[in-house]
Design a protein around this motif. Structure first.
Motif, short mmCIF file in Angstrom:
data_model
loop_
_atom_site.label_atom_id
_atom_site.label_comp_id
_atom_site.label_asym_id
_atom_site.label_seq_id
_atom_site.Cartn_x
_atom_site.Cartn_y
_atom_site.Cartn_z
N THR A 43 0.76 -0.68 19.89
CA THR A 43 2.15 -0.49 19.46
C THR A 43 2.23 0.47 18.29
N ILE A 44 1.32 0.34 17.33
CA ILE A 44 1.27 1.27 16.19
C ILE A 44 1.05 2.69 16.68
N ALA A 45 0.14 2.85 17.65
CA ALA A 45 -0.14 4.18 18.21
C ALA A 45 1.12 4.80 18.82
N MET A 46 1.85 3.98 19.57
CA MET A 46 3.08 4.48 20.21
C MET A 46 4.14 4.85 19.17
N TYR A 101 -2.87 16.50 19.39
CA TYR A 101 -4.18 16.43 18.74
C TYR A 101 -4.05 15.98 17.29
N ALA A 102 -3.03 16.48 16.60
CA ALA A 102 -2.82 16.12 15.20
C ALA A 102 -2.48 14.63 15.08
N THR A 103 -1.71 14.12 16.02
CA THR A 103 -1.35 12.70 16.00
C THR A 103 -2.58 11.83 16.23
N CYS A 104 -3.44 12.24 17.15
CA CYS A 104 -4.66 11.49 17.42
C CYS A 104 -5.58 11.48 16.20
N VAL A 105 -5.68 12.62 15.52
CA VAL A 105 -6.50 12.71 14.31
C VAL A 105 -5.92 11.79 13.23
N LEU A 106 -4.60 11.82 13.07
CA LEU A 106 -3.93 10.96 12.10
C LEU A 106 -4.18 9.49 12.41
N PHE A 107 -4.11 9.14 13.68
CA PHE A 107 -4.32 7.76 14.08
C PHE A 107 -5.76 7.31 13.83
N ILE A 108 -6.70 8.18 14.19
CA ILE A 108 -8.12 7.82 14.05
C ILE A 108 -8.50 7.63 12.59
N PHE A 109 -8.16 8.62 11.76
CA PHE A 109 -8.60 8.56 10.37
C PHE A 109 -7.65 7.77 9.47
N GLY A 110 -6.40 7.66 9.90
CA GLY A 110 -5.45 6.88 9.12
C GLY A 110 -5.46 5.40 9.50
N VAL A 111 -5.03 5.12 10.71
CA VAL A 111 -4.90 3.73 11.17
C VAL A 111 -6.28 3.09 11.39
N LEU A 112 -7.09 3.71 12.26
CA LEU A 112 -8.40 3.12 12.54
C LEU A 112 -9.31 3.18 11.31
N GLY A 113 -9.15 4.21 10.49
CA GLY A 113 -9.93 4.30 9.26
C GLY A 113 -9.63 3.15 8.32
N LEU A 114 -8.34 2.81 8.21
CA LEU A 114 -7.93 1.69 7.35
C LEU A 114 -8.44 0.37 7.92
N ILE A 115 -8.31 0.21 9.24
CA ILE A 115 -8.80 -1.01 9.89
C ILE A 115 -10.30 -1.16 9.67
N ALA A 116 -11.02 -0.05 9.80
CA ALA A 116 -12.47 -0.08 9.59
C ALA A 116 -12.80 -0.48 8.16
N LYS A 117 -12.09 0.09 7.20
CA LYS A 117 -12.35 -0.23 5.79
C LYS A 117 -12.10 -1.70 5.51
N LEU A 118 -11.03 -2.25 6.08
CA LEU A 118 -10.71 -3.66 5.88
C LEU A 118 -11.75 -4.58 6.50
N THR A 138 -3.99 7.10 25.10
CA THR A 138 -3.04 7.15 26.22
C THR A 138 -1.66 6.71 25.77
N SER A 139 -1.60 5.72 24.90
CA SER A 139 -0.31 5.24 24.38
C SER A 139 0.40 6.35 23.61
N ILE A 140 -0.35 7.06 22.79
CA ILE A 140 0.22 8.19 22.04
C ILE A 140 0.73 9.26 23.00
N TYR A 141 -0.09 9.59 23.99
CA TYR A 141 0.26 10.64 24.94
C TYR A 141 1.52 10.30 25.73
N LEU A 142 1.58 9.08 26.25
CA LEU A 142 2.71 8.68 27.09
C LEU A 142 4.02 8.75 26.31
N THR A 143 3.99 8.28 25.08
CA THR A 143 5.20 8.31 24.25
C THR A 143 5.63 9.75 23.97
#
Length: 456
Positions: free
Chosen positions: A96-99, A237-254, A315-320
């Motif tokens: 949902t966050i990705a979308m 591509y920019a959205t995927c990079v933002l998601f990986i290093f922003g959202v997943l990066g934060l999740i990884a840190k936590l 895929t969620s990012i792409y579809l949206t």
């Protein structure tokens, strides 16, 4: 007595023998051939397709034995249910966050605005296959399709969800028999080792597969012809990079690990996906690596196969973004409520988007078809030329998302060896030499070779 990492024990491996370097070379040569000799590049398609078929050939049996053994060794159905529930909750939240991120980016930058496309002028012949496949798609159809007509049919068609359902039920049934079925579980475990050994052999072909796939893509669609839609690709591509290093990066840190070190650990899988444009090409290999990282085998066996159908962040990012882009390009005004409605539909339809090339296109067609003509399905024609390039971004994001999800769920369930993970991510294999040894000799972890021979 020499240590594991003593000079007599370590044999440096030339960089050119490492899989990630070979895959990168395959991609580079493929791009060159596709650009300089497009006709020859198009003819290389069978090389990429053959590699994907080899991998898909192994996915169903690997998922079956891995899930069955994992559940059977848990021995407690409550534990299975707990891991499954945590996985689904995580999948839904992160997807949902990705979308939402995709929705925000596509509205802020509006890559489709100003195109003023008249749908009557579009040639829909190129998307007839996708639209016909999506005509009768619905949530009920998706749920019903999870149940196979026969067990053999599920394996024959390679339906991941159907195989997963049967594997879960079979594994659960074995927990009722206790020690009586231990020989069967041990036998399935040995079969699993054999299957991963086959994957090790197939992975030798990854550079050739990457070469064929990328040569076809460049040769077929070219680079210059994509200028009109390049802004959408940049946004994606920019959205995927933002998601990986922003959202997943934060999740990884936590959850106690560094996203950069983690990406370095799975870099070979990322390069393979980059070349083949499908995340299925690394599913078996990814399962091995996550187990060696410190995730409990039973958790890996449940989370990864399920995530490949329910946790497709890219895929969620792409579809949206694609749905809103088509609306913008065809001058369809959507209210915030209507866009949130699309988001709601995609939360369901995206769960049926298999991680293979072209499946996302079918899912997008099904989503647009369910909106009673609000967004023209014919607008899919605009995406045909760039879909293969977009597939690389979404597939890489899918792989990273599922890998992170497995570590997180393992951590939540107390099934993660955090000390081991820390050592592995720091490049110290001292404490995991025995486990890495087996995977390295199977060809699944080329980097493990420096510790493949040592004195105790």
């Amino acid at each position: 007595m020499p240590t594991i990492f003593g000079e007599s024990a370590v044999k440096q491996i030339p960089f050119y023998t490492k899989l990630y370097f070979q895959v990168l070379m395959g991609i580079a040569i493929g791009i060159t051939v596709g650009f300089l000799a497009p006709e020859i590049g198009v003819q290389m398609k069978p090389l990429g397709d053959s590699f994907i078929k080899f991998i898909k050939m192994m996915i169903s049996p690997i998922i079956f034995v891995t899930v069955v053994v994992g559940i059977a060794k848990m021995g407690d159905l409550k534990e299975v249910g707990r891991v499954g529930l945590k996985s689904i909750l995580y999948f839904e939240l992160v997807s949902t966050i990705a979308m939402v991120i995709g929705l925000i980016i596509v509205n802020v930058f509006q890559p489709g605005s100003g195109m003023h496309v008249d749908v009557k002028t579009l040639d829909v012949h190129s998307i007839s296959t996708y639209t016909s496949s999506a005509q009768h798609a619905s949530t009920v159809d998706f749920l019903m399709n999870i149940i196979p007509t026969t067990v053999v049919d599920a394996f024959a068609k390679g339906e991941t969800l159907q195989v997963l359902l049967f594997a879960i039920m079979f594994g659960m049934s074995l927990t009722f028999f206790g020690d009586k079925v231990k020989p069967l579980i041990d036998g399935l475990d040995m079969i699993s080792n054999g299957l991963f050994g086959v994957i090790g052999i197939i992975m030798k072909l990854a550079p050739i597969g990457a070469f064929g796939a990328i040569a076809f893509t460049i040769g077929k669609y070219g680079i210059g012809s994509l200028k009109q839609l390049s802004f959408l690709m940049v946004c994606m591509y920019a959205t995927c990079v933002l998601f990986i290093f922003g959202v997943l990066g934060l999740i990884a840190k936590l959850n106690g690990f560094n996203i950069f070190k983690f990406l370095n650990y799975i870099r070979e899988e990322i390069f393979i996906v980059l070349g083949t444009s499908t995340s299925e090409s690394v599913l078996p290999r990814l399962m091995v690596k996550l187990e060696k990282l410190g995730c409990q085998k039973s958790v890996v066996g449940l989370v990864i196969p399920t995530g490949y159908s329910f946790n497709l962040d890219g895929t969620s990012i792409y579809l949206t973004m694609a749905a809103i882009f088509i609306a913008q390009a065809t001058d369809v005004d959507l209210t915030l409520g209507e866009q949130l409605g699309i988001l709601g539909i995609l939360l369901l339809t995206s769960k049926g988007a298999a991680s293979v090339v072209g499946a996302s296109f079918v899912t997008l067609a099904a989503t647009l078809a369910s909106m009673n003509g609000k967004i023209p399905v014919e607008g899919l024609v605009l995406l045909v030329g760039i879909d293969r390039f977009m597939a690389e971004a979404r597939s890489i994001t899918n792989v990273i998302g599922n890998a992170v999800a497995t570590v997180v769920v393992s951590n939540w369930d107390g099934a993660l060896d955090r000390e081991r993970m820390s050592k592995v991510l720091d490049g110290d294999f001292t404490e995991v030499a025995d486990d890495v040894l087996q995977a390295g000799e199977a060809g699944l972890l080329p980097e493990a070779a420096p510790v493949a021979r040592y004195h105790r």
